[in-house]
Write a protein that holds these residues in place. Structure first.
Motif, PDB file in Angstrom:
ATOM      1  N   VAL A 338       0.828  -1.208   0.000  1.00 36.50           N
ATOM      2  CA  VAL A 338       0.000   0.000   0.000  1.00 36.50           C
ATOM      3  C   VAL A 338       0.864   1.262   0.000  1.00 36.50           C
ATOM      4  CG1 VAL A 338      -1.579   1.390   1.383  1.00 36.50           C
ATOM      5  CG2 VAL A 338      -2.005  -1.050   1.067  1.00 36.50           C
ATOM      6  N   THR A 339       0.564   2.115  -0.945  1.00 32.30           N
ATOM      7  CA  THR A 339       1.216   3.422  -1.010  1.00 32.30           C
ATOM      8  C   THR A 339       0.121   4.473  -1.013  1.00 32.30           C
ATOM      9  OG1 THR A 339       3.076   2.529  -2.221  1.00 32.30           O
ATOM     10  CG2 THR A 339       2.703   4.884  -2.444  1.00 32.30           C
ATOM     11  N   PHE A 340       0.385   5.568  -0.314  1.00 36.51           N
ATOM     12  CA  PHE A 340      -0.672   6.581  -0.214  1.00 36.51           C
ATOM     13  C   PHE A 340      -0.087   7.976  -0.046  1.00 36.51           C
ATOM     14  CE2 PHE A 340      -3.483   9.225   2.406  1.00 36.51           C
ATOM     15  CZ  PHE A 340      -4.574   9.295   1.543  1.00 36.51           C
ATOM     16  N   ALA A 341      -0.730   8.960  -0.658  1.00 31.45           N
ATOM     17  CA  ALA A 341      -0.351  10.367  -0.467  1.00 31.45           C
ATOM     18  C   ALA A 341      -1.625  11.175  -0.293  1.00 31.45           C
ATOM     19  CB  ALA A 341       0.411  10.864  -1.679  1.00 31.45           C
ATOM     20  N   GLN A 343      -1.672  14.556  -0.617  1.00 27.69           N
ATOM     21  CA  GLN A 343      -1.568  15.364  -1.838  1.00 27.69           C
ATOM     22  C   GLN A 343      -0.445  14.789  -2.693  1.00 27.69           C
ATOM     23  OE1 GLN A 343      -1.650  17.934   1.069  1.00 27.69           O
ATOM     24  NE2 GLN A 343      -3.880  17.930   0.895  1.00 27.69           N
ATOM     25  N   GLU A 344       0.662  15.535  -2.759  1.00 25.67           N
ATOM     26  CA  GLU A 344       1.766  15.058  -3.599  1.00 25.67           C
ATOM     27  C   GLU A 344       2.663  14.091  -2.830  1.00 25.67           C
ATOM     28  OE1 GLU A 344       1.989  15.903  -6.904  1.00 25.67           O
ATOM     29  OE2 GLU A 344       0.005  16.682  -6.369  1.00 25.67           O
ATOM     30  N   LYS A 345       2.964  14.518  -1.595  1.00 27.12           N
ATOM     31  CA  LYS A 345       3.982  13.796  -0.838  1.00 27.12           C
ATOM     32  C   LYS A 345       3.443  12.446  -0.337  1.00 27.12           C
ATOM     33  CE  LYS A 345       6.576  14.464   3.341  1.00 27.12           C
ATOM     34  NZ  LYS A 345       5.834  14.503   4.550  1.00 27.12           N
ATOM     35  N   GLU A 346       4.198  11.405  -0.609  1.00 32.79           N
ATOM     36  CA  GLU A 346       3.767  10.090  -0.133  1.00 32.79           C
ATOM     37  C   GLU A 346       3.921  10.007   1.382  1.00 32.79           C
ATOM     38  OE1 GLU A 346       5.826   7.013  -2.199  1.00 32.79           O
ATOM     39  OE2 GLU A 346       4.638   7.303  -4.012  1.00 32.79           O
ATOM     40  N   VAL A 347       2.899   9.588   2.073  1.00 32.96           N
ATOM     41  CA  VAL A 347       3.017   9.427   3.528  1.00 32.96           C
ATOM     42  C   VAL A 347       3.052   7.949   3.921  1.00 32.96           C
ATOM     43  CG1 VAL A 347       2.020  11.656   4.126  1.00 32.96           C
ATOM     44  CG2 VAL A 347       0.538   9.696   3.874  1.00 32.96           C
ATOM     45  N   LEU A 348       2.689   7.065   2.990  1.00 32.58           N
ATOM     46  CA  LEU A 348       2.863   5.630   3.235  1.00 32.58           C
ATOM     47  C   LEU A 348       3.483   5.006   1.985  1.00 32.58           C
ATOM     48  CD1 LEU A 348      -0.490   4.482   4.922  1.00 32.58           C
ATOM     49  CD2 LEU A 348       1.689   4.908   6.046  1.00 32.58           C
ATOM     50  N   ARG A 349       4.448   4.114   2.216  1.00 26.03           N
ATOM     51  CA  ARG A 349       5.111   3.485   1.066  1.00 26.03           C
ATOM     52  C   ARG A 349       5.226   1.979   1.299  1.00 26.03           C
ATOM     53  NH1 ARG A 349       7.604   8.071   1.055  1.00 26.03           N
ATOM     54  NH2 ARG A 349       8.822   7.368   2.834  1.00 26.03           N
ATOM     55  N   ASN A 350       4.792   1.216   0.340  1.00 17.59           N
ATOM     56  CA  ASN A 350       4.949  -0.244   0.372  1.00 17.59           C
ATOM     57  C   ASN A 350       4.643  -0.864   1.726  1.00 17.59           C
ATOM     58  OD1 ASN A 350       5.773  -0.205  -2.271  1.00 17.59           O
ATOM     59  ND2 ASN A 350       7.901   0.199  -1.673  1.00 17.59           N
ATOM     60  N   ASP A 383      -8.949   6.389  -0.451  1.00 21.71           N
ATOM     61  CA  ASP A 383      -8.521   5.180  -1.145  1.00 21.71           C
ATOM     62  C   ASP A 383      -7.013   5.184  -1.329  1.00 21.71           C
ATOM     63  OD1 ASP A 383     -10.772   3.661  -1.416  1.00 21.71           O
ATOM     64  OD2 ASP A 383     -11.453   4.699  -3.221  1.00 21.71           O
ATOM     65  N   VAL A 384      -6.441   4.003  -1.356  1.00 21.40           N
ATOM     66  CA  VAL A 384      -4.985   3.889  -1.528  1.00 21.40           C
ATOM     67  C   VAL A 384      -4.596   4.408  -2.917  1.00 21.40           C
ATOM     68  CG1 VAL A 384      -4.851   1.881  -0.021  1.00 21.40           C
ATOM     69  CG2 VAL A 384      -5.167   1.555  -2.472  1.00 21.40           C
ATOM     70  N   LYS A 385      -3.350   4.870  -3.035  1.00 19.25           N
ATOM     71  CA  LYS A 385      -2.879   5.304  -4.359  1.00 19.25           C
ATOM     72  C   LYS A 385      -2.486   4.076  -5.186  1.00 19.25           C
ATOM     73  CE  LYS A 385      -3.183   9.812  -4.278  1.00 19.25           C
ATOM     74  NZ  LYS A 385      -4.243   9.838  -3.319  1.00 19.25           N
ATOM     75  N   SER A 386      -1.788   3.156  -4.531  1.00 21.29           N
ATOM     76  CA  SER A 386      -1.510   1.899  -5.223  1.00 21.29           C
ATOM     77  C   SER A 386      -1.451   0.780  -4.186  1.00 21.29           C
ATOM     78  CB  SER A 386      -0.201   1.999  -6.005  1.00 21.29           C
ATOM     79  OG  SER A 386       0.867   2.150  -5.110  1.00 21.29           O
ATOM     80  N   GLY A 387      -1.444  -0.449  -4.679  1.00 20.19           N
ATOM     81  CA  GLY A 387      -1.524  -1.581  -3.758  1.00 20.19           C
ATOM     82  C   GLY A 387      -2.961  -1.822  -3.374  1.00 20.19           C
ATOM     83  N   SER A 388      -3.185  -2.657  -2.366  1.00 13.16           N
ATOM     84  CA  SER A 388      -4.578  -2.859  -1.959  1.00 13.16           C
ATOM     85  C   SER A 388      -4.677  -3.296  -0.506  1.00 13.16           C
ATOM     86  CB  SER A 388      -5.250  -3.882  -2.869  1.00 13.16           C
ATOM     87  OG  SER A 388      -4.590  -5.108  -2.730  1.00 13.16           O
ATOM     88  N   ILE A 389      -5.875  -3.048   0.023  1.00 14.65           N
ATOM     89  CA  ILE A 389      -6.173  -3.496   1.385  1.00 14.65           C
ATOM     90  C   ILE A 389      -7.229  -4.582   1.227  1.00 14.65           C
ATOM     91  CG2 ILE A 389      -7.079  -2.825   3.639  1.00 14.65           C
ATOM     92  CD1 ILE A 389      -6.220   0.058   2.915  1.00 14.65           C
ATOM     93  N   LYS A 390      -6.965  -5.743   1.785  1.00 16.04           N
ATOM     94  CA  LYS A 390      -7.919  -6.838   1.564  1.00 16.04           C
ATOM     95  C   LYS A 390      -8.546  -7.314   2.870  1.00 16.04           C
ATOM     96  CE  LYS A 390      -6.041  -8.446  -2.755  1.00 16.04           C
ATOM     97  NZ  LYS A 390      -5.095  -9.350  -3.402  1.00 16.04           N
ATOM     98  N   LEU A 391      -9.827  -7.579   2.814  1.00 14.35           N
ATOM     99  CA  LEU A 391     -10.532  -8.197   3.936  1.00 14.35           C
ATOM    100  C   LEU A 391     -10.876  -9.608   3.495  1.00 14.35           C
ATOM    101  CD1 LEU A 391     -13.054  -5.379   4.966  1.00 14.35           C
ATOM    102  CD2 LEU A 391     -10.668  -5.672   5.624  1.00 14.35           C
TER     103      LEU A 391
END
Ligand code: ATP
Ligand code: MG
Length: 582
Positions: A338-341, A343-350, A383-391
């Motif tokens: 999961v990667t997430f921002a 705005q521009e700056k990513e705050v979560l990576r892989n 929503d995540v920018k990339s990757g996924s969250i699975k239940l």
């Protein structure tokens, strides 16, 4: 017009109410013309020196009845148009509220709360004027005008045309006014929005303002916003009022041309006296209808502007709801790359981890490391920018919002309670719960004793209880609320951070009840609360720096060792101060 079509699309049963309103208001307008015709007949009687009382009394009676009918039809027409208007407003507000549910939190936060309040309350309310009055009365008046003019054409076509001569002049003035004031309107709008935001800020920040004696600065901002609003509104009004005065005089003055030309035609013999009188009377009837028709014109641009702002909210992109609707009983949560921002700056990576049912997964890390963001993504605020969250192996985006909301409880530090009774607040967790069920859960969440001690018990309003509820008590209520919801996934964000030791113990007891058998994600600064977690993730600058149990991390992670040492030092320090103090 386009706009009002859109606005009306929010009304239920619009065809029925609209039809009724237009029919009745048109009848009202036509009944309003009848007295003029009767006056004409009475004048004719007078001219013929008739002393017979019958026609006079009959005429007066017809005038009375038609005025009565006019008022009745207008009242009932307005009743229907108000039904339609308030149906529409309710539809619009519901749509706006639904929209907020579907929008990502980030887009909601871009709005100040004052601005949202303004859209929900004022902008939508402003549509009432045009929905309940402008359009139905407008159409009624147009029909009234058409009927009267047809009658006038029947009597004398020249005078009928002359009675229309004021229209182009009035319209020209209105057009110039619209052009001159439209620029000012944008300023007026901006300032009104600023004022709303600063009023809401001022009231919401009152506690802070009082504590920091910042009244002067905050009040200065508030005053500035109010002053600007006043200046821009006056400025806008000033740019309009001269034109309003001009067309306000010209439009109803349908006699302006009808009277002199009518006299002329009469004197030169091309018009009979009776026709002259009747034309004058009809012209007199049509003037106020012209005026009623244009009375809404100056506010149309403001309504258009207001609607545009509503529409910007309506047009915000939705987060798409998925199709899986079942409520989950047990749940394994997996973050996959999961990667997430924001705005521009990513705050979560892989971010990769698995949180299993019946286990506690803890997130620790420096402030700003991204811990709460993990929780917010799991609750699908964004929503995540990339990757996924699975239940249970399925992407959360494939679950419907309802299913997801049922599956995830999110307990945060700022334990928000609605200003209704405590019972209602608890029931938010499960609206179907009986009173007994709520009380049983409140007991488990260690809330029952203090709630029972309040003047009206569970029926005490949170606002009334006010400061009587401590931070810890509020928190226990939110925990009870989450327990009632009984969802398989529980996210606790700093849930125990702001309380004293006694409260902390109570909260911990409450939490132990809540968390039994669930998939738990705990975000905590106090490492004591998570030392027994099944798995601890150390977040650093948006990445997982280490993962393991407390013992494993103590042995292997420098970051965790560091945090643990610091935690022990503060715990010691707290212990010592308690010793000295106690
Ligand atoms: N709504 C937002 N819009 C933009 N940036 C945000 C938003 N919320 C958080 N951030 C940024 O994202 C980063 C991670 O924030 P987050 O709230 O997840 O941190 P955290 O680990 O929970 O911190 P803390 O321990 O202080 O609560 C921070 O740099 C923060 O400034
Ligand atoms: Mg946080």
């Amino acid at each position: 017009m386009e706009i009002f079509k859109k606005v009306y699309s929010f009304a239920e049963q619009r065809g029925k109410y609209m039809g009724r309103a237009i029919l009745l208001l048109s009848l009202g307008a036509v009944f309003g013309v009848v007295p003029y015709y009767e006056v004409y007949r009475i004048i004719l009687q007078l001219i013929s020196h008739s002393t017979e009382p019958g026609p006079y009394i009959g005429g007066a009676a017809i005038i009375l009845v038609s005025l009565l009918l006019k008022n009745l039809a207008t009242e009932y027409g307005l009743k229907a148009s108000h039904h339609l208007a308030y149906n529409t407003l309710a539809g619009m507000r519901k749509h706006a509220a639904d929209k907020l549910l579907k929008m990502p939190m980030g887009n909601i936060q871009q709005y100040g709360s004052g601005e949202l309040k303004k859209i929900f309350v004022e902008n939508i309310e402003a549509m009432e004027l045009v929905l309940a009055h402008g359009i139905p009365e407008g159409i009624g008046n147009i029909l009234g005008i058409i009927v009267t003019l047809l009658a006038m054409f029947f009597v004398d076509w020249r005078l009928a045309l002359l009675s229309l001569a004021v229209l182009p002049i009035g319209m020209l003035v209105i057009g110039i006014m619209g052009r001159n004031s439209s620029k000012k309107l944008a300023h007026y709008y901006q300032s009104s929005q600023n004022m709303n935001n600063s009023i809401v800020e001022y009231i919401r920040g009152m506690k802070v303002i009082k504590v920091f004696v910042r009244g002067d600065t905050s009040f200065a901002q508030y005053r500035k916003a109010i002053r600007e609003y006043k200046e821009f509104s006056l400025d806008w009004y000033k740019s309009c009022w001269k034109y309003m005065a001009v067309y306000g005089v010209i439009l109803p003055a349908t006699w302006l041309f009808v009277l002199p030309f009518g006299m002329l035609f009469y004197l030169e013999g091309s018009l009979g006296f009776a026709a002259l009188v009747l034309s004058l009377l009809f012209a007199l009837a049509v003037g106020p209808m012209f005026m009623k028709l244009v009375v809404f014109i100056p506010i149309l641009p403001t309504l258009t502007e207001k609607y545009k702002r509503i529409e910007v909210l309506y047009d915000q992109p939705d987060m798409k709801s998925g199709h899986i609707d079942e409520k989950l009983e047990y749940c394994t949560v997996a973050f996959e790359n999961v990667t997430f921002a924001y705005q521009e700056k990513e705050v979560l990576r892989n971010i990769n981890f698995v949180a299993r049912e019946g286990q506690v997964t803890a997130l620790v890390g420096e402030s700003g490391a991204g811990k709460s963001t993990v929780g917010r993504l799991l609750a699908r605020f964004w929503d995540v920018k990339s990757g996924s969250i699975k239940l249970n192996g399925i992407d959360i985006r494939e679950y419907s919002f309802d299913a997801l909301m049922d599956s995830v409880s999110y307990v945060t530090q700022d334990s928000f309670l609605f200003d209704t009774t405590i019972m209602e607040n608890l029931r938010h967790g499960n609206p179907k719960a009986t009173e007994e069920e709520v009380i049983a859960i409140a007991k488990k969440a260690r809330c029952h004793d203090f709630i029972a001690g309040l003047p009206s018990g569970y029926q005490t309003k949170v606002g009334e209880a006010g400061d009587r509820l401590s931070g810890g008590q509020r928190q226990r209520i939110t925990i009870a609320r989450a327990m009632l919801k009984n969802s398989p996934i529980v996210i606790l964000d700093e849930a125990t951070s702001s309380t004293d030791t006694e409260n902390e113990d109570l909260i911990q007891e409450a939490l132990n009840e809540l968390l039994l058998g669930k998939t738990v994600l705990v975000i905590a600064h106090r490492l004591s609360t998570i030392a027994h977690a099944d798995s601890i993730l150390v977040l650093k600058h948006g990445e997982i720096a280490a993962m393991g149990t407390h013992a494993e991390l103590l042995a292997a992670s420098k970051d965790y060792q560091h945090m643990w040492k610091r935690y022990e030092a503060t715990a010691d320090w707290k212990y010592q101060t308690q010793e000295i103090g106690g």
